[in-house]
Design a protein around this motif. Structure first.
Motif, PDB file in Angstrom:
ATOM      1  N   VAL A 135       9.381  41.489   5.596  1.00 54.48           N
ATOM      2  CA  VAL A 135      10.628  41.715   4.852  1.00 54.48           C
ATOM      3  C   VAL A 135      11.186  40.395   4.321  1.00 54.48           C
ATOM      4  O   VAL A 135      11.603  40.293   3.156  1.00 54.48           O
ATOM      5  CB  VAL A 135      11.668  42.434   5.748  1.00 54.48           C
ATOM      6  N   THR A 139      11.816  39.747   0.510  1.00 52.54           N
ATOM      7  CA  THR A 139      13.242  39.750   0.174  1.00 52.54           C
ATOM      8  C   THR A 139      14.001  38.914   1.209  1.00 52.54           C
ATOM      9  O   THR A 139      14.612  39.469   2.127  1.00 52.54           O
ATOM     10  CB  THR A 139      13.780  41.198   0.172  1.00 52.54           C
ATOM     11  N   PRO A 140      13.932  37.574   1.051  1.00 52.92           N
ATOM     12  CA  PRO A 140      14.577  36.697   2.046  1.00 52.92           C
ATOM     13  C   PRO A 140      16.059  37.024   2.191  1.00 52.92           C
ATOM     14  O   PRO A 140      16.763  37.185   1.196  1.00 52.92           O
ATOM     15  CB  PRO A 140      14.376  35.292   1.458  1.00 52.92           C
ATOM     16  N   SER A 142      17.151  39.750   3.709  1.00 55.94           N
ATOM     17  CA  SER A 142      17.359  41.190   3.899  1.00 55.94           C
ATOM     18  C   SER A 142      17.311  41.616   5.361  1.00 55.94           C
ATOM     19  O   SER A 142      17.927  42.612   5.741  1.00 55.94           O
ATOM     20  CB  SER A 142      16.309  41.990   3.107  1.00 55.94           C
ATOM     21  N   TRP A 143      16.554  40.893   6.194  1.00 52.12           N
ATOM     22  CA  TRP A 143      16.423  41.320   7.595  1.00 52.12           C
ATOM     23  C   TRP A 143      17.776  41.307   8.297  1.00 52.12           C
ATOM     24  O   TRP A 143      18.118  42.222   9.046  1.00 52.12           O
ATOM     25  CB  TRP A 143      15.412  40.445   8.335  1.00 52.12           C
ATOM     26  N   HIS A 145      20.701  41.247   6.628  1.00 52.79           N
ATOM     27  CA  HIS A 145      21.712  41.955   5.837  1.00 52.79           C
ATOM     28  C   HIS A 145      21.607  43.474   5.963  1.00 52.79           C
ATOM     29  O   HIS A 145      22.625  44.170   6.053  1.00 52.79           O
ATOM     30  CB  HIS A 145      21.578  41.542   4.364  1.00 52.79           C
ATOM     31  N   ALA A 146      20.399  43.988   5.961  1.00 56.57           N
ATOM     32  CA  ALA A 146      20.205  45.447   5.932  1.00 56.57           C
ATOM     33  C   ALA A 146      20.072  45.992   7.354  1.00 56.57           C
ATOM     34  O   ALA A 146      19.982  45.247   8.326  1.00 56.57           O
ATOM     35  CB  ALA A 146      18.981  45.802   5.101  1.00 56.57           C
TER      36      ALA A 146
END
Lengths: 225, 225
Positions: A135, A139-140, A142-143, A145-146
């Motif tokens: 991930v 998409t740096p 995102s881990w 944030h999501a």
């Protein structure tokens, strides 16, 4: 040059199948391998299914000397990848090389090829870490944030580990290399047309609450090259 | 929809290995296959060498229902490609999909996968035509502008023909697809970060005569997407 990187020899040790014929384009340093892998957004994974090759695009991540790919537990390529050898290739196309002869036309690129027997990741911590790596590679930011994966989502996901011990790296850069007779004739233009990858403006999902702000890990993401 | 394109059925007829599991992403029209092939600058060719897959980047061209790849007569992948089945894959990465959960992160892309038994091109006219197709695919305008191949150059070049009869096309586009509970929680941003390929300014070869003008087929080349 360091002797070791991530516990692996800093020099890539070529086997017959990882030896590059045009040796001027070969890179022998492990650091170059990691650079090319880290710069690529996607890879192409080659597996053997019923005696024939199957090549599919995939996202991937790297932790130290191991590359991870993931997918649905139902994915044919991942099931095949645990039974027989795999090949994982990434290619960055940097430009097109216009030469004075069509024969010497070429491309500027960086590519890395891994040959391995893939390993199914079963350890829960390694699985979570590898998914984080995949991930964060694509998409740096995102881990964090999501929403993190649930147990059910983890169970629906297969992860393969691909060792980077047997690898080759190939780089072509610079101007065309033409024959002297074509240089003398000077009848054609020659040069390089560089190719760049650029992000467009982020497109927020229409279902976001009104006033949602695009986070910095998206707006400030550097172009991939 | 037409029944035939280039003499081939306009509908792609899936075999088990060319059937896409997530059928919502599958395209079944031959026209979509050609569109994806024609939009890609490079392909990844998968062959089997000593029982293991080998995946290498390559330029390619298309004439009607046949894709051509070429290389040095010494290239391992081309020699292997005439003995066992091959797989040729092209992938266009259109953007990254940021979802509300890491599980639903994805990529927007178009990909085409060909499964075939490659055929060594031996007919002189087909060989010349196929090389023209490869050059014009990578660098449109170069075949007429640059010096044509000599008999010696042709003899040093191997061309493989890859049939497009057994093929699959997969396309993902649009916003993230999130779970309802994540939509309700609304704790994360979601959307698409589009990716574009752009040419940089042409870099003329330093060995060109002074005053050489960059030709229109280079300066006016449309961006690949």
């Amino acid at each position: 040059m360091r002797d070791k990187i991530d516990g692996m020899p800093a020099a890539l040790s070529p086997t017959p199948r990882s030896t590059i014929r045009k040796s001027a384009r070969a890179r022998s340093e492990r650091a170059a391998l990691y650079e090319v892998l880290d710069a690529a957004l996607i890879a192409h994974l080659g597996v053997i299914v019923d005696g024939a090759p199957l090549v599919l695009p995939t996202t991937f991540g790297r932790i130290g000397d191991t590359v991870y790919v993931h997918g649905s537990t139902g994915a044919l390529s991942l099931r095949a990848g645990t039974r027989e050898p795999v090949c994982l290739t990434v290619t960055l196309l940097d430009g097109l090389v216009y030469a004075r002869s069509v024969f010497h036309h070429s491309a500027n690129y960086r590519s890395a090829v891994l040959h391995a027997q893939a390993r199914l990741v079963t350890d829960p911590q390694e699985k979570l870490d590898s998914l984080q790596a995949v991930v964060e590679h694509l998409t740096p930011g995102s881990w964090a944030h999501a929403r993190q994966p649930t147990a059910k989502e983890l169970a629906a996901t297969t992860v393969l580990a691909i060792d980077t011990a047997e690898a080759s790296v190939k780089v072509r850069s610079g101007p065309p290399v033409d024959d002297q007779s074509d240089l003398d004739a000077a009848t054609a233009w020659a040069g390089v047309l560089p190719l760049h990858q650029r992000w467009g403006p982020p497109q927020p999902c229409a279902l976001l609450p009104e006033g949602s702000v695009v986070p910095a890990h998206v707006t400030e993401r550097p172009s991939p090259g």
